[in-house]
Design an enzyme around this catalytic site. Structure first.
Site, PDB file in Angstrom:
ATOM      1  N   SER A 193       0.982  -1.177  -0.108  1.00  4.78           N
ATOM      2  CA  SER A 193      -0.170  -0.090   0.016  1.00  4.78           C
ATOM      3  C   SER A 193       0.866   1.255  -0.041  1.00  4.78           C
ATOM      4  O   SER A 193       1.845   1.473  -0.839  1.00  4.78           O
ATOM      5  CB  SER A 193      -0.824  -0.264   1.172  1.00  4.78           C
ATOM      6  OG  SER A 193      -1.867   0.955   1.078  1.00  4.78           O
TER       7      SER A 193
ATOM      8  N   HIS B 120      -6.116  -6.011  -2.056  1.00  4.33           N
ATOM      9  CA  HIS B 120      -5.135  -5.241  -1.588  1.00  4.33           C
ATOM     10  C   HIS B 120      -4.104  -6.062  -0.797  1.00  4.33           C
ATOM     11  O   HIS B 120      -4.194  -6.677  -0.011  1.00  4.33           O
ATOM     12  CB  HIS B 120      -5.729  -4.160  -0.608  1.00  4.33           C
ATOM     13  CG  HIS B 120      -4.764  -3.126  -0.255  1.00  4.33           C
ATOM     14  ND1 HIS B 120      -4.521  -2.004  -1.375  1.00  4.33           N
ATOM     15  CD2 HIS B 120      -4.371  -2.442   0.933  1.00  4.33           C
ATOM     16  CE1 HIS B 120      -3.684  -1.020  -0.869  1.00  4.33           C
ATOM     17  NE2 HIS B 120      -3.734  -1.174   0.556  1.00  4.33           N
TER      18      HIS B 120
ATOM     19  N   ASP C  45      -8.476  -4.983  -5.892  1.00  6.46           N
ATOM     20  CA  ASP C  45      -8.078  -4.001  -5.301  1.00  6.46           C
ATOM     21  C   ASP C  45      -8.204  -2.391  -5.958  1.00  6.46           C
ATOM     22  O   ASP C  45      -7.850  -2.244  -7.182  1.00  6.46           O
ATOM     23  CB  ASP C  45      -6.544  -4.019  -4.972  1.00  6.46           C
ATOM     24  CG  ASP C  45      -5.930  -2.726  -4.072  1.00  6.46           C
ATOM     25  OD1 ASP C  45      -6.846  -2.125  -3.397  1.00  6.46           O
ATOM     26  OD2 ASP C  45      -4.593  -2.665  -3.936  1.00  6.46           O
TER      27      ASP C  45
END
Length: 509
Positions: A186, A473, A448
């Site tokens: 991320s 994700h 995601d």
């Protein structure tokens, strides 16, 4: 060679890990702006069953407060890090794996679980995790006042990494022939790529998972991916969600309907008391949309965030026997409230702002939401908007709603012009979707929503990518399980081969 000065003491973890999603929500948001309340990246597994699962000691590094201004370079603070040398072969060619902390407390569980630990076993790597400044227990300043948050930025965080790597090489007498490989998921996935870009003499290569490279104020693509992911399960799911939000709008128009909404969504404050406050209503709608966004983003990724799946919520939305779509939307909301141990849906805008303005390290906002929101207001934007009345989630939370929050929480100067300027500066500094990097592998999943701002395909062999169909994700980072889809298994194998290529021999930097 590394001299750790003795065997560190480890404490065994319990067999059952209670997921972050089961903790209470004081701010009224378990999931906001694409971020879980405890950070984008979850723990590496729901249940710690592995024999190697042990908890490392907290270690501390004297870090510089401001890397870019001479006077402040004399000021230092304690930055937390962890070390796992269990798999380290301790020779002049052994790699150093550096996991980059992000916008939440660094998790000790990552030191013993997750795909990177399997890679460390394979290559005999030393594993280190550095917590991000201003998150977790790494407190550079006495509080989180806006004047102190000027020291919070990705640029400062990258300089932290560089200073830390140089110091660790000296402290543990690591050889120059030992390659440092950065891992991150991320926002830290972005940092991993940028660390290689900005400090190639220190970071030899990076695995960048689910990292957004393009800063964007109006991130309208986010909910487009959410809808697409729901539709891939069943197109009727998106149709039902669209009808449910339209029915909420109808019920808002009269008092009986407002009382109906209070009952269905277990609101903390009656809707009738807020109907004239458009900011409250925007917050209400963003809450409801966030229920779907959070489930989609972490769908079946082997993290505690993934307790509910797309299958679960779409099955509810498609079940006409329980009532009209708005009733089904209420059931979804109830499921999320129960998982977050929330007694009611708190949508009041002023309360949210007041909570976010609490500058104490002991506040709920200090778990990361105040800090991360500041970063979005000063570097990235990333505002997941919906401003088309005919669209699935309606038009109640457009970009102005988020810019208003920047101004109300931090400073009036953070207006739309300011946001556009800082986002443009970020993209220019890092190169956005045309990064000037080598030895970085960019990994994304199709489910995601953040892949819309990432590098998912490339014709340039210097910027290789892996795009995993049907995963969410940072799914490739978590502890492998037998139920992982074959495409996720294949992606992890490709990452292993890429690491082998990086670590086999030096290539051109």
């Amino acid at each position: 060679m590394l001299m750790l000065g003795g065997v560190p003491r480890f404490l065994p973890l319990g067999l059952l890990f209670l997921g972050l999603i089961a903790q209470s929500v004081a701010l009224g948001f378990q999931y906001r702006n694409g971020r879980h309340v405890h950070g984008f990246l979850g723990e590496p597994s729901k249940i710690a069953t592995l024999q190697r699962s042990q908890e490392p000691d907290d270690l501390w590094f004297d870090q510089i407060l401001d890397h870019f201004h001479g006077a402040d370079r004399r000021q230092t603070w304690k930055q937390r890090y962890f070390v796992n040398a269990a798999h380290y072969r301790n020779d002049s060619t052994a790699p150093i794996f550096l996991m980059i902390g992000g916008e939440g407390e660094a998790s000790k569980k990552w030191m013993n679980e997750g795909a990177w630990i399997h890679y460390a076993e394979h290559f005999g790597a030393l594993c280190i995790q550095l917590e991000h400044r201003f998150y977790g227990k790494s407190h550079p300043t006495s509080d989180l006042s806006t004047k102190n948050l000027v020291y919070l930025s990705s640029e400062q965080a990258l300089a932290d990494l560089a200073n830390f790597v140089a110091a660790m090489k000296s402290k543990y007498n690591l050889a120059d022939t030992q390659k440092w490989i950065a891992f991150g998921g991320s926002y830290p996935g972005s940092l991993a790529a940028w660390a290689r870009e900005k400090y190639p003499h220190l970071i030899y290569g990076s695995i960048s998972s689910s990292g957004p490279l393009l800063a964007e104020v109006d991130f309208k693509q986010y909910f487009e991916v959410v809808k697409s992911s729901l539709a891939n399960y069943n197109p009727g799911c998106v149709e039902a969600v669209t009808r449910s939000f339209a029915q909420v709008e109808i019920l808002l128009k009269h008092m009986i309907g407002q009382r109906n909404l209070d009952e269905k969504f277990r609101t903390c404050t009656p809707i009738k008391d807020s109907i004239e406050n458009q900011l409250d209503i925007s917050n209400f709608f963003e809450n409801l949309a966030g229920n779907f966004a959070g489930v989609v983003q972490y769908n079946k990724d082997n993290s505690p965030h993934a307790n509910l799946t797309i299958d679960d919520i779409c099955d509810v939305m498609l079940n006409s026997t329980v009532g009209p779509p708005v009733t089904r939307l209420g059931i979804i909301n109830e499921m999320l409230l129960q998982q977050s141990n929330a007694t009611c849906l708190d949508y009041k805008y002023d309360k949210m702002v007041a909570d976010m303005k609490n500058v104490s390290w002991d506040s709920e906002a200090a778990k990361g939401m105040r800090q991360w929101t500041y970063q979005t207001c000063n570097e990235f934007g990333f505002y997941q908007t919906s401003e088309n009345k005919s669209d699935t989630f309606g038009d109640r939370f457009g970009v102005d709603f988020f810019i208003r929050q920047c101004m109300d929480i931090y400073s009036e100067h953070m207006d739309s012009k300011y946001l556009e300027q800082v986002v443009a500066q970020t993209n220019k500094y890092y190169g956005a979707l045309k990064p000037d990097t080598t030895n970085v592998l960019y990994v994304h999943g199709s489910i995601d929503p953040w892949h819309a701002l990432g590098l998912t395909a490339s014709k340039n062999p210097k910027t290789p990518t892996i795009y995993i169909e049907g995963t969410a994700h940072c799914a490739n980072m978590y502890e492998p399980v037998q139920t992982d889809p074959k495409q996720l298994v294949a992606a992890r194998n490709k990452i292993l081969k890429y690491l082998a290529k990086l670590l086999d021999a030096y290539t051109s930097t």
